[in-house]
Design a protein around this motif. Structure first.
Motif, PDB file in Angstrom:
ATOM      1  N   LYS A  19       0.967  -1.226   0.035  1.00 48.58           N
ATOM      2  CA  LYS A  19      -0.038   0.080   0.062  1.00 48.58           C
ATOM      3  C   LYS A  19       0.869   1.271  -0.005  1.00 48.58           C
ATOM      4  N   GLN A  20       0.205   2.288  -0.469  1.00 49.02           N
ATOM      5  CA  GLN A  20       0.906   3.763  -0.456  1.00 49.02           C
ATOM      6  C   GLN A  20       1.312   3.930   1.168  1.00 49.02           C
ATOM      7  N   TYR A  21       0.097   3.986   1.745  1.00 47.87           N
ATOM      8  CA  TYR A  21       0.536   4.235   3.491  1.00 47.87           C
ATOM      9  C   TYR A  21       1.067   2.993   4.085  1.00 47.87           C
ATOM     10  N   LYS A  22       1.872   3.228   4.778  1.00 45.56           N
ATOM     11  CA  LYS A  22       2.969   1.964   5.259  1.00 45.56           C
ATOM     12  C   LYS A  22       2.784   1.670   6.612  1.00 45.56           C
ATOM     13  N   LEU A  23       3.109   2.874   7.550  1.00 44.58           N
ATOM     14  CA  LEU A  23       3.313   2.705   8.972  1.00 44.58           C
ATOM     15  C   LEU A  23       1.926   2.714   9.526  1.00 44.58           C
ATOM     16  N   VAL A  24       0.730   3.290   8.985  1.00 48.88           N
ATOM     17  CA  VAL A  24      -0.611   3.041   9.421  1.00 48.88           C
ATOM     18  C   VAL A  24      -1.151   1.495   9.075  1.00 48.88           C
ATOM     19  N   SER A  25      -0.575   0.976   8.214  1.00 47.95           N
ATOM     20  CA  SER A  25      -1.114  -0.114   7.569  1.00 47.95           C
ATOM     21  C   SER A  25      -1.307  -1.452   8.507  1.00 47.95           C
ATOM     22  N   ARG A  26      -2.042  -2.356   8.431  1.00 50.42           N
ATOM     23  CA  ARG A  26      -2.072  -3.467   8.891  1.00 50.42           C
ATOM     24  C   ARG A  26      -0.885  -4.681   8.443  1.00 50.42           C
ATOM     25  N   GLU A  27      -0.478  -4.276   7.141  1.00 51.66           N
ATOM     26  CA  GLU A  27       0.538  -4.980   6.648  1.00 51.66           C
ATOM     27  C   GLU A  27       1.959  -4.698   7.528  1.00 51.66           C
ATOM     28  N   PHE A  28       2.142  -3.656   8.042  1.00 47.73           N
ATOM     29  CA  PHE A  28       3.199  -3.333   8.903  1.00 47.73           C
ATOM     30  C   PHE A  28       2.791  -3.649  10.270  1.00 47.73           C
ATOM     31  N   LYS A  29       1.695  -3.412  10.848  1.00 45.70           N
ATOM     32  CA  LYS A  29       1.333  -3.975  12.334  1.00 45.70           C
ATOM     33  C   LYS A  29       0.029  -4.199  12.331  1.00 45.70           C
ATOM     34  N   ASN A  30      -0.126  -5.729  12.647  1.00 46.42           N
ATOM     35  CA  ASN A  30      -1.510  -6.308  12.382  1.00 46.42           C
ATOM     36  C   ASN A  30      -2.174  -5.931  13.745  1.00 46.42           C
ATOM     37  N   GLN A  31      -1.614  -5.903  14.892  1.00 41.70           N
ATOM     38  CA  GLN A  31      -2.258  -5.741  16.019  1.00 41.70           C
ATOM     39  C   GLN A  31      -2.721  -4.164  16.210  1.00 41.70           C
ATOM     40  N   ASP A  32      -4.149  -4.316  16.716  1.00 40.70           N
ATOM     41  CA  ASP A  32      -4.806  -2.852  17.018  1.00 40.70           C
ATOM     42  C   ASP A  32      -3.811  -2.054  17.948  1.00 40.70           C
ATOM     43  N   THR A  33      -3.518  -0.699  17.333  1.00 42.07           N
ATOM     44  CA  THR A  33      -3.069   0.310  18.371  1.00 42.07           C
ATOM     45  C   THR A  33      -3.841   0.503  19.666  1.00 42.07           C
ATOM     46  N   ILE A  34      -3.527   0.744  20.722  1.00 43.23           N
ATOM     47  CA  ILE A  34      -4.055   1.008  21.884  1.00 43.23           C
ATOM     48  C   ILE A  34      -3.390   2.346  22.407  1.00 43.23           C
ATOM     49  N   ILE A  35      -4.156   3.159  22.439  1.00 41.08           N
ATOM     50  CA  ILE A  35      -3.439   4.715  23.194  1.00 41.08           C
ATOM     51  C   ILE A  35      -4.010   4.883  24.391  1.00 41.08           C
ATOM     52  N   ASP A  36      -3.158   4.875  25.477  1.00 41.93           N
ATOM     53  CA  ASP A  36      -3.392   5.119  26.790  1.00 41.93           C
ATOM     54  C   ASP A  36      -3.273   6.539  27.080  1.00 41.93           C
ATOM     55  N   ILE A  37      -4.248   7.112  27.476  1.00 45.87           N
ATOM     56  CA  ILE A  37      -4.179   8.899  27.820  1.00 45.87           C
ATOM     57  C   ILE A  37      -4.679   9.095  29.130  1.00 45.87           C
ATOM     58  N   LYS A  38      -3.472   9.150  29.989  1.00 47.93           N
ATOM     59  CA  LYS A  38      -3.942   9.458  31.597  1.00 47.93           C
ATOM     60  C   LYS A  38      -4.740   8.113  32.165  1.00 47.93           C
ATOM     61  N   GLY A  39      -4.482   6.890  31.681  1.00 47.73           N
ATOM     62  CA  GLY A  39      -5.008   5.872  32.094  1.00 47.73           C
ATOM     63  C   GLY A  39      -6.296   5.550  31.384  1.00 47.73           C
ATOM     64  N   HIS A  40      -6.884   6.353  30.604  1.00 48.51           N
ATOM     65  CA  HIS A  40      -8.053   6.006  29.692  1.00 48.51           C
ATOM     66  C   HIS A  40      -7.604   5.548  28.172  1.00 48.51           C
ATOM     67  N   LYS A  41      -8.029   4.361  28.032  1.00 45.91           N
ATOM     68  CA  LYS A  41      -7.372   3.793  26.586  1.00 45.91           C
ATOM     69  C   LYS A  41      -8.477   4.110  25.419  1.00 45.91           C
ATOM     70  N   ILE A  42      -7.946   3.909  24.229  1.00 50.60           N
ATOM     71  CA  ILE A  42      -8.815   3.952  23.201  1.00 50.60           C
ATOM     72  C   ILE A  42      -7.919   3.091  22.193  1.00 50.60           C
ATOM     73  N   GLY A  43      -8.882   2.004  21.421  1.00 51.89           N
ATOM     74  CA  GLY A  43      -8.277   1.099  20.417  1.00 51.89           C
ATOM     75  C   GLY A  43      -8.398  -0.098  21.088  1.00 51.89           C
ATOM     76  N   GLY A  44      -8.303  -1.290  19.969  1.00 54.60           N
ATOM     77  CA  GLY A  44      -8.616  -2.562  20.411  1.00 54.60           C
ATOM     78  C   GLY A  44     -10.127  -2.618  20.932  1.00 54.60           C
ATOM     79  N   ASP A  45     -10.398  -3.092  22.147  1.00 51.69           N
ATOM     80  CA  ASP A  45     -11.819  -3.177  22.606  1.00 51.69           C
ATOM     81  C   ASP A  45     -12.276  -1.927  23.511  1.00 51.69           C
ATOM     82  N   ASN A  46     -11.169  -1.069  23.555  1.00 52.18           N
ATOM     83  CA  ASN A  46     -11.606   0.200  24.360  1.00 52.18           C
ATOM     84  C   ASN A  46     -12.178   1.249  23.738  1.00 52.18           C
ATOM     85  N   PHE A  47     -13.176   1.385  24.251  1.00 58.95           N
ATOM     86  CA  PHE A  47     -14.313   2.673  23.421  1.00 58.95           C
ATOM     87  C   PHE A  47     -13.860   3.931  24.049  1.00 58.95           C
TER      88      PHE A  47
END
Ligand code: PEP
Ligand code: MN
Length: 338
Positions: free
Chosen positions: A66-94
């Motif tokens: 793909k033209q996009y690389k680092l954002v693609s699942r070809e580069f990273k298959n696992q969902d990115t989970i971002i933790d902001i002061k203990g609040h998570k987003i990504g994967g199963d975190n809403f």
């Protein structure tokens, strides 16, 4: 080029990373499903890829189609989970984000924040710098608005999400916010995107008014390629031939981006529809399509809002949506297990 490495021995890994440094190879490293993946960002002209073979940690060299690389699942298959002061987003975190379109004064913000908190939101949104179509419309309170956001969010134990409009006000916005919103009109402001790479805070990147999904992902790629891997995408509708809604919310994009990218994506049905009666059904539809979060505009008295009143939920509608959102998330979990 990209390389995949074993992650079972820190010394072996270190040997290969030292080799990259010694050869002045710039790289971007992530952990993905127990492997280390490395994007080689800058490789000297004369370099023999066979030289990796002598390292214990080395598995393979691979390319990304793909033209996009680092954002693609070809580069990273696992969902990115971002933790902001203990609040998570990504994967199963809403993540539920609510607040007014613009910060108008501290009292209104406080009432909305209390409502947001009691309805399960973890972040307070609100613009202090507003990108308005007309120069005669309310432009936001500026730093005064940022201060109100910080104070009110802290008093209510909420995160702050607010927009940075340009490279000049970025540092100031950073001082007050937890998540930096980049508005639809700035999705392809490349000098701003590059600067976000140096910022140590997550970015909420909104889809441009007429951006394709590929262009949207390429803008996220800019931020990550410049060093900031904490990007949250936001589908907020695109312009189409339809005139009865402000924008057309692209539910396809949510489901497709979940397939294509490991980054979290949230739905903004307020801007996506422009009509408060549509915010509830379309938010819930986005959740079923797989959104990792939802952002809604709320106002105690939407008829008097200084911006985006027609799409802002009143408190009663916000209460109803919040109850249904909770149920929809449970239902989504059930669907996943079918
Ligand atoms: C907003 O969130 O109030 C806003 C201006 O959004 P967008 O950039 O999506 O129009
Ligand atoms: Mn708005």
């Amino acid at each position: 080029m990209y390389i995949k490495l074993k992650n079972d021995n820190p010394v072996n890994l270190r040997n290969l990373l030292t080799f990259l440094d010694e050869n002045s190879i710039k790289y971007f490293k992530i952990l993905d499903e127990n492997y280390i993946k490395i994007a080689l960002l800058y490789i000297p002209k004369i370099f023999d890829f066979n030289s990796f073979k002598k390292f214990e940690a080395f598995i393979e060299v691979f390319d990304i189609s793909k033209q996009y690389k680092l954002v693609s699942r070809e580069f990273k298959n696992q969902d990115t989970i971002i933790d902001i002061k203990g609040h998570k987003i990504g994967g199963d975190n809403f993540m539920y984000i609510a607040g007014p379109c613009s910060v108008e004064n501290k009292d209104m913000l406080n009432k909305i924040a209390q409502k947001a908190k009691s309805n399960g939101a973890v972040a307070l949104r609100g613009g202090a710098y507003k990108p308005r179509t007309s120069p005669y419309d309310f432009q936001g309170l500026g730093e005064e608005g940022l201060k109100y956001l910080r104070e009110v969010a802290d008093e209510n134990n909420l995160l702050v999400v607010t927009e940075a409009m340009d490279t000049e006000n970025l540092d100031l916005v950073c001082k007050y916010t937890d998540i930096i919103q980049i508005g639809a009109r700035n999705m392809q402001n490349f000098s701003l995107l590059k600067k976000l790479g140096d910022i140590n805070k997550p970015i909420l990147l909104k889809r441009g008014l007429s951006a394709t999904i590929n262009e949207f992902l390429m803008s996220a790629e800019y931020i990550i390629a410049h060093g900031n891997r904490n990007v949250i995408l936001c589908e907020r509708g695109i312009r189409t031939f339809e005139t009865m809604t402000r924008n057309t919310l692209d539910i396809n994009a949510i489901a497709l981006i979940k397939e294509e990218s490991h980054l979290p994506i949230i739905i903004d049905a307020s801007h996506g529809t422009g009509k408060r009666t549509l915010v509830e059904p379309i938010t819930l539809a986005g959740v079923i399509a797989g959104a990792n979060g939802a952002m809604v505009e709320v106002h105690e008295n939407p008829e008097c809002a200084l911006s985006d009143g027609p799409q802002s939920l009143n408190f009663e509608m916000f209460d109803n949506l919040s109850k249904k959102l909770e149920k929809t998330l449970l239902f989504r979990k059930e669907l996943k297990n079918l």
